[in-house]
Design an enzyme around this catalytic site. Structure first.
Site, PDB file in Angstrom:
ATOM      1  N   ARG A  35     -75.971  21.491  49.771  1.00 27.35           N
ATOM      2  CA  ARG A  35     -75.074  21.821  50.886  1.00 27.35           C
ATOM      3  C   ARG A  35     -73.842  20.918  50.922  1.00 27.35           C
ATOM      4  O   ARG A  35     -72.868  21.205  51.617  1.00 27.35           O
ATOM      5  CB  ARG A  35     -75.855  21.756  52.214  1.00 27.35           C
ATOM      6  CG  ARG A  35     -75.103  22.288  53.406  1.00 27.35           C
ATOM      7  CD  ARG A  35     -75.976  22.796  54.563  1.00 27.35           C
ATOM      8  NE  ARG A  35     -77.230  22.091  54.742  1.00 27.35           N
ATOM      9  CZ  ARG A  35     -77.374  20.849  55.250  1.00 27.35           C
ATOM     10  NH1 ARG A  35     -76.302  20.199  55.656  1.00 27.35           N
ATOM     11  NH2 ARG A  35     -78.566  20.297  55.359  1.00 27.35           N
ATOM     12  N   TYR A  71     -54.099  37.076  61.946  1.00 23.57           N
ATOM     13  CA  TYR A  71     -55.294  37.816  61.528  1.00 23.57           C
ATOM     14  C   TYR A  71     -56.199  37.995  62.744  1.00 23.57           C
ATOM     15  O   TYR A  71     -56.434  37.049  63.503  1.00 23.57           O
ATOM     16  CB  TYR A  71     -56.015  37.041  60.426  1.00 23.57           C
ATOM     17  CG  TYR A  71     -57.278  37.718  59.987  1.00 23.57           C
ATOM     18  CD1 TYR A  71     -57.231  38.899  59.257  1.00 23.57           C
ATOM     19  CD2 TYR A  71     -58.535  37.205  60.317  1.00 23.57           C
ATOM     20  CE1 TYR A  71     -58.387  39.541  58.876  1.00 23.57           C
ATOM     21  CE2 TYR A  71     -59.691  37.843  59.927  1.00 23.57           C
ATOM     22  CZ  TYR A  71     -59.609  39.010  59.209  1.00 23.57           C
ATOM     23  OH  TYR A  71     -60.755  39.651  58.822  1.00 23.57           O
ATOM     24  N   ASP A 126     -52.187  29.871  57.469  1.00 21.91           N
ATOM     25  CA  ASP A 126     -52.986  30.864  56.755  1.00 21.91           C
ATOM     26  C   ASP A 126     -52.098  31.480  55.678  1.00 21.91           C
ATOM     27  O   ASP A 126     -51.157  32.215  55.977  1.00 21.91           O
ATOM     28  CB  ASP A 126     -53.476  31.925  57.750  1.00 21.91           C
ATOM     29  CG  ASP A 126     -54.439  32.925  57.115  1.00 21.91           C
ATOM     30  OD1 ASP A 126     -54.340  33.156  55.891  1.00 21.91           O
ATOM     31  OD2 ASP A 126     -55.280  33.487  57.850  1.00 21.91           O
ATOM     32  N   LYS A 146     -59.408  37.937  49.365  1.00 23.27           N
ATOM     33  CA  LYS A 146     -58.255  38.803  49.127  1.00 23.27           C
ATOM     34  C   LYS A 146     -57.664  38.548  47.733  1.00 23.27           C
ATOM     35  O   LYS A 146     -58.323  38.809  46.750  1.00 23.27           O
ATOM     36  CB  LYS A 146     -57.241  38.624  50.255  1.00 23.27           C
ATOM     37  CG  LYS A 146     -57.872  38.622  51.673  1.00 23.27           C
ATOM     38  CD  LYS A 146     -58.499  39.937  52.059  1.00 23.27           C
ATOM     39  CE  LYS A 146     -59.383  39.866  53.288  1.00 23.27           C
ATOM     40  NZ  LYS A 146     -58.785  39.289  54.482  1.00 23.27           N
TER      41      LYS A 146
END
Ligand SMILES: *Cc1c(COP(=O)(O)O)cnc(C)c1O
Length: 381
Positions: free
Chosen positions: A53, A106, A179, A204
């Site tokens: 992790r 977004y 972003d 994306k």
């Protein structure tokens, strides 16, 4: 251990970065390391992998590559999704202040910020990010410790003056998050404009094949990176090694995909401007677009997303979606295949987004085929 390579242009970096050492019989590509733990018997230091992790060699290869592309001195951080990266970045927002965000950010970012604001953790102020004077006024007016940038915005494609807004935010002592999903580091590099943290939905363009959900943050500030790394470790918003490997595989072709899709997007936007069944074309690459000059000054190219407002309203826009055969009616963007969507089909989409607006994510198909399919759908009765 990744291989060092000479300083090169970014369209070479996408191919050359994040490779294993150039030693006899080493693999050319980084392996997918599937492990939850690492051998270890000594007291754990910050440099140890320790546990799955905290760290993974396949992440390292992707994180080094993305950092190099964005111009960061520190490795990026890969997350389980773009929204996991959004959540981590929002954790930088201290309680009690005002978070400034573009009103056409977004949708997921707006929803999550709105939820946290609803729990009174902070105040959310949404702004027209293209109106520089108004945003600077907001920054100076209240205690606003975090400025969220997205440029071009989704789906209105407004352009923010990244450098000016970042400078104003820094003067006020704020952290700036941008972003950069729509542009990728090949088109726009917010860190170079002074931004503190760059965010990607790797889903994306970076992964680029609509087959993986992943996110990332990039920062050159060691203090912020430490907090964002701790957030990832403690919330467990970690990426799968296989998904990360797929994303790195996608990045290898990023430059040629972007070059192709940007060229096609400009061509389609130019033709759509003269189309009898299109009222408005939004694309920063068009000289008539309100964001054109600013985009030309701060971007290399104008991206591969464009929006049209279909003549005849919502029903006419839906008819286009139902008629196209090559364009794929679907949400998302940035894949090799061209996608088309009427954004207001999402109930949470702001009413300021026109009901007849279609968002087009231009892929890498032959541009004449894309045009023929779209033109036919627009003309269909
Ligand atoms: C898709 C997207 C996100 C969210 O990313 P996921 O990978 O879907 O979680 C964030 N910002 C922008 C601009 C996006 O397009």
């Amino acid at each position: 251990m990744e291989n060092e390579h000479p300083a090169v242009a970014r369209d070479t970096t996408v191919v050359a970065a994040g490779r294993p050492l150039r030693e006899h019989d080493q693999p050319v590509n980084v392996p997918i390391t599937m492990t939850s733990t690492y051998f270890g018997q000594n007291p754990i230091s910050g440099n140890d992998r320790a546990y799955g992790r905290y760290s993974n060699p396949t992440w390292d290869a992707f994180e080094e590559t993305l950092a190099e592309l964005e111009g960061s001195t520190l490795p990026a951080l890969v997350y389980s999704s773009g929204m996991a990266a959004v959540a981590a970045a929002l954790s930088l927002m201290p309680a009690g202040g005002t978070l400034i965000m573009p009103r056409h950010s977004y949708q997921g970012s707006l929803v999550l910020a709105g939820e946290e604001a609803g729990q009174s953790r902070f105040t959310l102020r949404t702004v027209d990010i293209a109106d520089t004077a108004a945003v600077v006024h907001e920054i100076e007016k209240a205690y606003a410790p975090l400025l969220w940038l997205e440029s071009p915005t989704n789906p209105m494609l407004e352009i923010a003056d990244i450098q000016t807004l970042t400078r104003a935010a820094h003067d006020a002592g704020a952290i700036v998050v941008a972003d950069n999903t729509f542009s990728t580091p090949l088109v726009q590099r917010p860190l170079e404009a002074g931004v503190d943290v760059v965010l990607h939905s790797v889903t994306k363009y970076l992964a680029g094949h609509s087959d993986v959900v992943l996110g990332a943050l990039v920062t050159s500030r060691a203090d912020l990176r430490e907090r964002l790394h701790a957030y990832r470790s403690h919330h467990g918003s970690i990426a799968g090694p296989f998904e990360t490997w797929l994303a790195l595989r996608g990045v290898r072709t990023l430059a040629v995909r972007i070059e192709r899709s940007q060229t096609s997007a400009l061509e389609l936007a130019t033709r759509l401007q003269k189309h009898a069944h299109v009222d408005v074309v939004k694309y920063p690459g068009l000289p008539e677009d309100p964001g054109h000059e600013r985009a030309a000054a701060q971007m290399e190219g104008f991206g591969s997303i464009l929006c049209i407002e279909v003549r005849g309203g919502e029903a006419a826009a839906d008819a286009v979606i139902n008629t196209v055969q090559l364009w794929t009616p679907a949400t998302s963007l940035g894949g090799v295949e061209s996608l088309i969507e009427r954004r207001r089909r999402h109930h949470g989409e702001p009413a300021s987004v026109p009901a007849n607006l279609l968002r087009l994510s231009v892929g890498i198909e032959n541009v004449e085929d894309l045009w023929t399919d779209l033109d036919r759908a627009l003309r269909a009765p």
